[in-house]
Scaffold this motif. Structure first.
Motif, PDB file in Angstrom:
ATOM      1  N   THR A 307       0.873  -1.186   0.000  1.00  0.00           N
ATOM      2  CA  THR A 307       0.000   0.000   0.000  1.00  0.00           C
ATOM      3  C   THR A 307       0.904   1.227   0.000  1.00  0.00           C
ATOM      4  O   THR A 307       2.137   1.107   0.006  1.00  0.00           O
ATOM      5  CB  THR A 307      -0.912   0.014   1.242  1.00  0.00           C
ATOM      6  N   ALA A 308       0.307   2.421  -0.013  1.00  0.00           N
ATOM      7  CA  ALA A 308       1.105   3.653  -0.064  1.00  0.00           C
ATOM      8  C   ALA A 308       0.586   4.670   0.951  1.00  0.00           C
ATOM      9  O   ALA A 308      -0.599   4.687   1.276  1.00  0.00           O
ATOM     10  CB  ALA A 308       1.078   4.242  -1.478  1.00  0.00           C
ATOM     11  N   TYR A 309       1.491   5.525   1.448  1.00  0.00           N
ATOM     12  CA  TYR A 309       1.111   6.594   2.385  1.00  0.00           C
ATOM     13  C   TYR A 309       1.967   7.835   2.114  1.00  0.00           C
ATOM     14  O   TYR A 309       2.975   7.768   1.399  1.00  0.00           O
ATOM     15  CB  TYR A 309       1.273   6.132   3.837  1.00  0.00           C
ATOM     16  N   LEU A 328      17.259   6.473  -2.278  1.00  0.00           N
ATOM     17  CA  LEU A 328      16.591   5.609  -1.309  1.00  0.00           C
ATOM     18  C   LEU A 328      15.308   6.260  -0.828  1.00  0.00           C
ATOM     19  O   LEU A 328      15.326   7.404  -0.356  1.00  0.00           O
ATOM     20  CB  LEU A 328      17.509   5.352  -0.099  1.00  0.00           C
ATOM     21  N   SER A 329      14.201   5.558  -0.936  1.00  0.00           N
ATOM     22  CA  SER A 329      12.926   6.050  -0.413  1.00  0.00           C
ATOM     23  C   SER A 329      12.642   5.377   0.928  1.00  0.00           C
ATOM     24  O   SER A 329      13.367   4.469   1.359  1.00  0.00           O
ATOM     25  CB  SER A 329      11.801   5.755  -1.403  1.00  0.00           C
ATOM     26  N   THR A 330      11.596   5.841   1.601  1.00  0.00           N
ATOM     27  CA  THR A 330      11.235   5.315   2.916  1.00  0.00           C
ATOM     28  C   THR A 330      10.040   4.374   2.794  1.00  0.00           C
ATOM     29  O   THR A 330       9.051   4.704   2.125  1.00  0.00           O
ATOM     30  CB  THR A 330      10.871   6.458   3.865  1.00  0.00           C
ATOM     31  N   VAL A 331      10.134   3.220   3.464  1.00  0.00           N
ATOM     32  CA  VAL A 331       9.005   2.288   3.484  1.00  0.00           C
ATOM     33  C   VAL A 331       8.778   1.801   4.904  1.00  0.00           C
ATOM     34  O   VAL A 331       9.692   1.812   5.736  1.00  0.00           O
ATOM     35  CB  VAL A 331       9.237   1.076   2.546  1.00  0.00           C
ATOM     36  N   ALA A 332       7.548   1.372   5.186  1.00  0.00           N
ATOM     37  CA  ALA A 332       7.198   0.830   6.496  1.00  0.00           C
ATOM     38  C   ALA A 332       7.048  -0.679   6.377  1.00  0.00           C
ATOM     39  O   ALA A 332       6.441  -1.184   5.421  1.00  0.00           O
ATOM     40  CB  ALA A 332       5.903   1.452   6.997  1.00  0.00           C
ATOM     41  N   SER A 359       0.716   0.178  12.513  1.00  0.00           N
ATOM     42  CA  SER A 359      -0.127  -0.792  13.216  1.00  0.00           C
ATOM     43  C   SER A 359      -0.766  -1.802  12.265  1.00  0.00           C
ATOM     44  O   SER A 359      -1.048  -2.939  12.643  1.00  0.00           O
ATOM     45  CB  SER A 359      -1.215  -0.065  14.012  1.00  0.00           C
ATOM     46  N   ALA A 360      -0.984  -1.367  11.009  1.00  0.00           N
ATOM     47  CA  ALA A 360      -1.623  -2.263  10.038  1.00  0.00           C
ATOM     48  C   ALA A 360      -0.598  -3.029   9.196  1.00  0.00           C
ATOM     49  O   ALA A 360      -0.961  -3.872   8.375  1.00  0.00           O
ATOM     50  CB  ALA A 360      -2.552  -1.473   9.124  1.00  0.00           C
ATOM     51  N   LEU A 364       3.575 -10.119   5.860  1.00  0.00           N
ATOM     52  CA  LEU A 364       4.061  -9.820   4.510  1.00  0.00           C
ATOM     53  C   LEU A 364       3.302  -8.644   3.903  1.00  0.00           C
ATOM     54  O   LEU A 364       2.739  -8.715   2.802  1.00  0.00           O
ATOM     55  CB  LEU A 364       3.922 -11.068   3.624  1.00  0.00           C
ATOM     56  N   LYS A 365       3.305  -7.531   4.651  1.00  0.00           N
ATOM     57  CA  LYS A 365       2.712  -6.288   4.155  1.00  0.00           C
ATOM     58  C   LYS A 365       3.791  -5.205   4.190  1.00  0.00           C
ATOM     59  O   LYS A 365       4.654  -5.198   5.063  1.00  0.00           O
ATOM     60  CB  LYS A 365       1.520  -5.859   5.007  1.00  0.00           C
TER      61      LYS A 365
END
Length: 395
Positions: A307-309, A328-332, A359-360, A364-365
């Motif tokens: 998903t994206a934020y 480099l980008s940031t991912v959660a 929290s979500a 594997l997300k």
């Protein structure tokens, strides 16, 4: 004013004590930077408030000093008036004494000649009746004028005495006002000194917090800088180091660290150029975003739901989230699956650092940072291939 200053100083001391007793115990430099940044923000707010109060006190001090100068000038003028009035009183006394002496002699002569008590004698001693009337009127007039003259001088002297008394009272009032103003000035200067001490403490703590941030920012870039400086580093290692420094650069706050990172990027770019000149069979490309995933073998590969934020403030690692398609980008991620600080390659997204959580975001997300809501909407939800290129301590 006293209550306000007391409350302000108390709050400042509480913040100072909090800063003094709060040590950076985080496991990562990112968390240390975040805590240091928060400390500096708190200290900056307190310093702004304190400078405002000191400025207000300086204004009061300036006004009191002007008041003291005006007061001293008024006292000096009053003292001059008192001296001048005393001189006038002395002159009036002298004139009165002289007039009284002349009058005394005149009355003595008139008494001895019975001019003042025997009108008949005045008439008989005159040459004719007309002279007698004139002489009698002259005597009466002289006595009346002398009495009026003495009365006027005595009134003038009394008025001057009253002026001196009033001026002395005014002088005493001015002295009392001067003493009160000096006490107020002393109190305000004492308050200012106390606030200046508190301001110095805050500035020292801000400097200490900035030093901690600088130390941790140096720690963030140290590995990449050492790779670029090392003569044994390969072309791909230097490219990765440059990419890392470019991705970290927007998150750096300290000028000296920014300069060090920029110098390393320049040195790395220069090294790549030299490698290209000496090894024409190797393709040199300083744009890390164009590096093929195959140039950095994956340690692990996952198929994940993405998903994206956007619009993030600070990540879980204490860094500002960014989207840099050429770096480099940031991912959660879920830290139990992918450790925070890992370098990733994501199909259709590019290189990224696992720096955030959610929290979500479990199992594997993965959540990819974007620069706008429209980009997030366009990306939607999809499955992507995620390659783990390097663990946190490997790059």
């Amino acid at each position: 004013m006293n209550k306000k200053v007391l409350i302000s100083l108390t709050s400042i001391l509480i913040v100072c004590n909090s800063v003094l007793t709060t040590h950076v115990t985080a496991a990562t430099p990112e968390e240390s930077i975040e805590k240091g940044t928060i400390q500096i923000q708190q200290l900056d707010n307190q310093i702004i408030d304190l400078n405002s109060e000191i400025s207000s006190l300086n204004s009061e001090i300036s006004q009191l000093n002007i008041k003291l100068l005006e007061n001293k000038s008024e006292i000096s003028k009053t003292e001059d008036k008192i001296k001048n009035t005393e001189v006038e009183i002395t002159k009036s006394k002298k004139v009165l004494e002289e007039k009284q002496e002349v009058l005394g002699k005149r009355l003595s002569v008139m008494y001895k000649s019975n001019l003042s008590s025997n009108p008949l004698f005045v008439i008989l001693s005159s040459d004719n009746f007309s002279d007698a009337i004139s002489n009698a009127q002259a005597v009466i007039k002289v006595i009346s004028l002398d009495k009026k003259l003495i009365s006027d001088i005595e009134k003038e002297k009394a008025a001057l005495d009253l002026d001196v008394n009033n001026l002395n009272n005014k002088k005493d009032e001015l002295k009392t006002l001067e003493s009160s103003t000096q006490e107020s000035l002393k109190d305000i200067n004492t308050k200012k000194e106390s606030q200046q001490i508190a301001l110095d403490k805050l500035s020292a703590e801000k400097k200490k917090a900035a030093s901690i941030i600088e130390e941790n920012e140096n720690s963030l870039i140290s590995h990449s800088v050492s790779v670029i400086k090392s003569s044994s580093s390969s072309e791909s290692e230097i490219k990765d180091a440059i990419s890392t420094l470019r991705s970290l650069f927007p998150q750096l706050n300290t000028s000296s660290v920014k300069n060090k990172a920029q110098d390393a990027i320049n040195d790395g770019t220069s090294s790549l150029r030299s490698m290209k000149e000496t090894a024409s069979n190797k393709v040199s490309n300083t744009n890390i975003g164009s590096i093929d995933r195959g140039s950095s073998p994956a340690k692990k590969t996952y198929t994940m739901e993405a998903t994206a934020y956007f619009d993030g403030l600070l990540t879980a690692s204490g860094l500002k989230p960014i989207r840099n398609a050429s770096g480099l980008s940031t991912v959660a991620v879920d830290p139990s699956v992918i450790p925070l600080g890992s370098k990733l390659y994501i199909e259709g997204y590019g290189y990224a650092i696992a720096a955030d959580t959610g929290s979500a975001i479990k199992n594997l997300k993965i959540d990819l940072y974007m620069n706008s809501k429209s980009e997030c909407s366009a990306f939607g939800r999809r499955n992507v291939t995620v390659s783990l290129i390097a663990y946190p301590n490997e790059w």
